[in-house]
Design a protein around this motif. Structure first.
Motif, PDB file in Angstrom:
ATOM      1  N   GLY A 104       5.099   8.214   6.083  1.00 15.96           N
ATOM      2  CA  GLY A 104       4.632   6.950   6.642  1.00 15.96           C
ATOM      3  C   GLY A 104       5.361   5.772   6.020  1.00 15.96           C
ATOM      4  O   GLY A 104       6.221   5.920   5.150  1.00 15.96           O
ATOM      5  N   GLU A 105       4.986   4.606   6.468  1.00 17.00           N
ATOM      6  CA  GLU A 105       5.558   3.369   5.927  1.00 17.00           C
ATOM      7  C   GLU A 105       5.058   3.144   4.497  1.00 17.00           C
ATOM      8  O   GLU A 105       3.967   3.542   4.139  1.00 17.00           O
ATOM      9  CB  GLU A 105       5.158   2.179   6.798  1.00 17.00           C
ATOM     10  N   MET A 106       5.850   2.452   3.729  1.00 10.79           N
ATOM     11  CA  MET A 106       5.544   2.176   2.322  1.00 10.79           C
ATOM     12  C   MET A 106       4.421   1.148   2.179  1.00 10.79           C
ATOM     13  O   MET A 106       4.376   0.155   2.903  1.00 10.79           O
ATOM     14  CB  MET A 106       6.805   1.651   1.641  1.00 10.79           C
ATOM     15  N   TRP A 107       3.517   1.428   1.261  1.00  7.56           N
ATOM     16  CA  TRP A 107       2.501   0.484   0.811  1.00  7.56           C
ATOM     17  C   TRP A 107       2.891   0.098  -0.612  1.00  7.56           C
ATOM     18  O   TRP A 107       2.979   0.960  -1.477  1.00  7.56           O
ATOM     19  CB  TRP A 107       1.113   1.125   0.806  1.00  7.56           C
ATOM     20  N   GLN A 108       3.160  -1.161  -0.847  1.00  3.75           N
ATOM     21  CA  GLN A 108       3.620  -1.624  -2.163  1.00  3.75           C
ATOM     22  C   GLN A 108       2.444  -1.804  -3.118  1.00  3.75           C
ATOM     23  O   GLN A 108       1.405  -2.347  -2.759  1.00  3.75           O
ATOM     24  CB  GLN A 108       4.359  -2.954  -2.003  1.00  3.75           C
ATOM     25  N   ARG A 109       2.642  -1.364  -4.345  1.00  5.42           N
ATOM     26  CA  ARG A 109       1.656  -1.565  -5.408  1.00  5.42           C
ATOM     27  C   ARG A 109       1.947  -2.908  -6.064  1.00  5.42           C
ATOM     28  O   ARG A 109       3.072  -3.169  -6.483  1.00  5.42           O
ATOM     29  CB  ARG A 109       1.773  -0.441  -6.433  1.00  5.42           C
ATOM     30  N   GLU A 113      -9.233   1.868   0.438  1.00  7.01           N
ATOM     31  CA  GLU A 113      -8.798   1.142   1.630  1.00  7.01           C
ATOM     32  C   GLU A 113      -7.390   1.554   2.046  1.00  7.01           C
ATOM     33  O   GLU A 113      -7.135   1.815   3.231  1.00  7.01           O
ATOM     34  CB  GLU A 113      -8.862  -0.371   1.354  1.00  7.01           C
ATOM     35  N   VAL A 114      -6.470   1.629   1.094  1.00 11.03           N
ATOM     36  CA  VAL A 114      -5.091   2.029   1.407  1.00 11.03           C
ATOM     37  C   VAL A 114      -5.053   3.495   1.821  1.00 11.03           C
ATOM     38  O   VAL A 114      -4.390   3.857   2.794  1.00 11.03           O
ATOM     39  CB  VAL A 114      -4.153   1.753   0.208  1.00 11.03           C
ATOM     40  N   GLU A 115      -5.779   4.344   1.118  1.00 19.14           N
ATOM     41  CA  GLU A 115      -5.800   5.765   1.481  1.00 19.14           C
ATOM     42  C   GLU A 115      -6.353   5.964   2.889  1.00 19.14           C
ATOM     43  O   GLU A 115      -5.824   6.770   3.657  1.00 19.14           O
ATOM     44  CB  GLU A 115      -6.615   6.581   0.479  1.00 19.14           C
ATOM     45  N   ASP A 116      -7.392   5.227   3.245  1.00 19.00           N
ATOM     46  CA  ASP A 116      -7.942   5.325   4.600  1.00 19.00           C
ATOM     47  C   ASP A 116      -6.921   4.889   5.644  1.00 19.00           C
ATOM     48  O   ASP A 116      -6.796   5.505   6.713  1.00 19.00           O
ATOM     49  CB  ASP A 116      -9.219   4.488   4.734  1.00 19.00           C
ATOM     50  N   PRO A 123      -4.793  -8.426  -8.472  1.00 16.50           N
ATOM     51  CA  PRO A 123      -5.612  -8.477  -7.251  1.00 16.50           C
ATOM     52  C   PRO A 123      -5.233  -9.656  -6.347  1.00 16.50           C
ATOM     53  O   PRO A 123      -5.323  -9.558  -5.130  1.00 16.50           O
ATOM     54  CB  PRO A 123      -7.045  -8.627  -7.774  1.00 16.50           C
ATOM     55  N   ALA A 124      -4.775 -10.755  -6.931  1.00 18.64           N
ATOM     56  CA  ALA A 124      -4.399 -11.930  -6.145  1.00 18.64           C
ATOM     57  C   ALA A 124      -3.190 -11.660  -5.249  1.00 18.64           C
ATOM     58  O   ALA A 124      -3.022 -12.306  -4.217  1.00 18.64           O
ATOM     59  CB  ALA A 124      -4.103 -13.114  -7.076  1.00 18.64           C
ATOM     60  N   ASP A 125      -2.344 -10.696  -5.640  1.00 20.41           N
ATOM     61  CA  ASP A 125      -1.149 -10.375  -4.858  1.00 20.41           C
ATOM     62  C   ASP A 125      -1.421  -9.354  -3.754  1.00 20.41           C
ATOM     63  O   ASP A 125      -0.549  -9.101  -2.917  1.00 20.41           O
ATOM     64  CB  ASP A 125      -0.053  -9.831  -5.775  1.00 20.41           C
ATOM     65  N   ALA A 126      -2.595  -8.774  -3.768  1.00 21.83           N
ATOM     66  CA  ALA A 126      -2.928  -7.771  -2.752  1.00 21.83           C
ATOM     67  C   ALA A 126      -3.057  -8.432  -1.388  1.00 21.83           C
ATOM     68  O   ALA A 126      -3.602  -9.525  -1.254  1.00 21.83           O
ATOM     69  CB  ALA A 126      -4.224  -7.059  -3.120  1.00 21.83           C
ATOM     70  N   ASP A 127      -2.505  -7.783  -0.370  1.00 18.67           N
ATOM     71  CA  ASP A 127      -2.563  -8.310   0.993  1.00 18.67           C
ATOM     72  C   ASP A 127      -2.462  -7.115   1.941  1.00 18.67           C
ATOM     73  O   ASP A 127      -1.367  -6.598   2.187  1.00 18.67           O
ATOM     74  CB  ASP A 127      -1.426  -9.302   1.226  1.00 18.67           C
ATOM     75  N   PHE A 128      -3.602  -6.690   2.421  1.00 21.15           N
ATOM     76  CA  PHE A 128      -3.654  -5.493   3.266  1.00 21.15           C
ATOM     77  C   PHE A 128      -2.758  -5.637   4.489  1.00 21.15           C
ATOM     78  O   PHE A 128      -2.071  -4.690   4.874  1.00 21.15           O
ATOM     79  CB  PHE A 128      -5.109  -5.225   3.674  1.00 21.15           C
ATOM     80  N   SER A 129      -2.723  -6.814   5.079  1.00 21.95           N
ATOM     81  CA  SER A 129      -1.924  -7.030   6.294  1.00 21.95           C
ATOM     82  C   SER A 129      -0.424  -6.910   6.029  1.00 21.95           C
ATOM     83  O   SER A 129       0.359  -6.648   6.949  1.00 21.95           O
ATOM     84  CB  SER A 129      -2.233  -8.382   6.921  1.00 21.95           C
ATOM     85  N   ARG A 130      -0.023  -7.081   4.770  1.00 19.61           N
ATOM     86  CA  ARG A 130       1.400  -6.962   4.403  1.00 19.61           C
ATOM     87  C   ARG A 130       1.684  -5.662   3.656  1.00 19.61           C
ATOM     88  O   ARG A 130       2.722  -5.523   3.030  1.00 19.61           O
ATOM     89  CB  ARG A 130       1.817  -8.177   3.567  1.00 19.61           C
ATOM     90  N   ARG A 131       0.717  -4.734   3.706  1.00 19.32           N
ATOM     91  CA  ARG A 131       0.860  -3.418   3.099  1.00 19.32           C
ATOM     92  C   ARG A 131       1.060  -3.518   1.579  1.00 19.32           C
ATOM     93  O   ARG A 131       1.888  -2.840   0.999  1.00 19.32           O
ATOM     94  CB  ARG A 131       1.980  -2.621   3.758  1.00 19.32           C
ATOM     95  N   ARG A 132       0.262  -4.355   0.971  1.00 22.67           N
ATOM     96  CA  ARG A 132       0.299  -4.526  -0.482  1.00 22.67           C
ATOM     97  C   ARG A 132      -1.081  -4.220  -1.039  1.00 22.67           C
ATOM     98  O   ARG A 132      -2.061  -4.850  -0.645  1.00 22.67           O
ATOM     99  CB  ARG A 132       0.689  -5.955  -0.852  1.00 22.67           C
ATOM    100  N   GLY A 133      -1.133  -3.263  -1.956  1.00 23.02           N
ATOM    101  CA  GLY A 133      -2.409  -2.861  -2.531  1.00 23.02           C
ATOM    102  C   GLY A 133      -2.395  -2.970  -4.044  1.00 23.02           C
ATOM    103  O   GLY A 133      -1.378  -2.721  -4.693  1.00 23.02           O
ATOM    104  N   TYR A 134      -3.536  -3.328  -4.568  1.00 19.38           N
ATOM    105  CA  TYR A 134      -3.666  -3.450  -6.020  1.00 19.38           C
ATOM    106  C   TYR A 134      -4.396  -2.250  -6.589  1.00 19.38           C
ATOM    107  O   TYR A 134      -5.451  -1.853  -6.103  1.00 19.38           O
ATOM    108  CB  TYR A 134      -4.432  -4.726  -6.391  1.00 19.38           C
ATOM    109  N   GLY A 145       2.213   7.740   3.298  1.00 22.60           N
ATOM    110  CA  GLY A 145       1.721   8.990   3.839  1.00 22.60           C
ATOM    111  C   GLY A 145       2.807  10.039   3.784  1.00 22.60           C
ATOM    112  O   GLY A 145       3.996   9.735   3.951  1.00 22.60           O
ATOM    113  N   ALA A 146       2.407  11.268   3.516  1.00 27.32           N
ATOM    114  CA  ALA A 146       3.353  12.378   3.494  1.00 27.32           C
ATOM    115  C   ALA A 146       2.713  13.554   4.211  1.00 27.32           C
ATOM    116  O   ALA A 146       1.487  13.684   4.250  1.00 27.32           O
ATOM    117  CB  ALA A 146       3.698  12.759   2.055  1.00 27.32           C
TER     118      ALA A 146
END
Length: 175
Positions: free
Chosen positions: A71-76, A103-106, A80-91, A63-64
């Motif tokens: 905001g805190e970093m969301w890792q790309r 989902e990440v933008e929200d 899809p298998a590596d995505a984990d919303f609870s760990r701030r990882r988005g695919y 977020g900016a």
């Protein structure tokens, strides 16, 4: 897509993060526009103080806000298998645009709303203070009108929920 606070003092967005940590402010058909010149990327023709970083090189999102908040970093992540919303990882696929998933933008939008919550609350305080002042002025005028019409301080006090003496002390000098 960006967001504007009620007082127009804050503008937030989900920014893509370049490998060097700089945040995108916009995008072009060639990639993300990143303010500053590192010399590593092609400069934008219309905005010479910006570089165009390819979408495939974006490492995540955060977020900016135009006030400087981040905001805190969301890792790309690459699959899809590596995505984990609870760990701030988005695919988001490496080919195509690097914009955050819905989902990440929200989630980033919710973080930004928490950031602006104090200023939004102050707007409510300011509105209530204006209403309180206006109500006080209306009350003063209606008390004066009631007194001019022959109402007693006891009647006025009873209508307001205070004693006769308190009503007299509050409004007698405003006659």
């Amino acid at each position: 897509m960006g967001w504007i606070s009620s007082d127009n003092e804050h503008e937030g967005w989900a920014a893509c993060v370049a490998p060097d940590g700089r945040l995108s402010s916009s995008s072009s058909g060639e990639g993300m526009l990143i303010e500053g010149v590192s010399g590593r990327y092609k400069r934008d023709k219309l905005l010479p103080d910006y570089e165009i970083v390819p979408d495939a090189e974006m490492i995540g999102w955060r977020g900016a806000c135009n006030c400087g908040w981040q905001g805190e970093m969301w890792q790309r992540v690459a699959s899809p298998a590596d995505a984990d919303f609870s760990r701030r990882r988005g695919y988001v696929p490496m080919e195509g645009f690097a914009d955050a998933s819905r989902e990440v933008e929200d989630a980033i939008h919710e973080e930004w709303k928490a950031h602006i919550a104090p200023s939004e609350a102050i707007l409510g305080v300011a509105a209530a203070a204006r209403e309180h002042s206006q109500a006080g002025q209306r009350l003063d005028k209606t008390v004066a009108a009631a007194k001019a019409a022959g109402a007693s301080w006891a009647d006025i006090g009873r209508a307001v929920g205070i004693s006769r003496q308190s009503a007299h002390e509050r409004w007698a000098d405003k006659q």
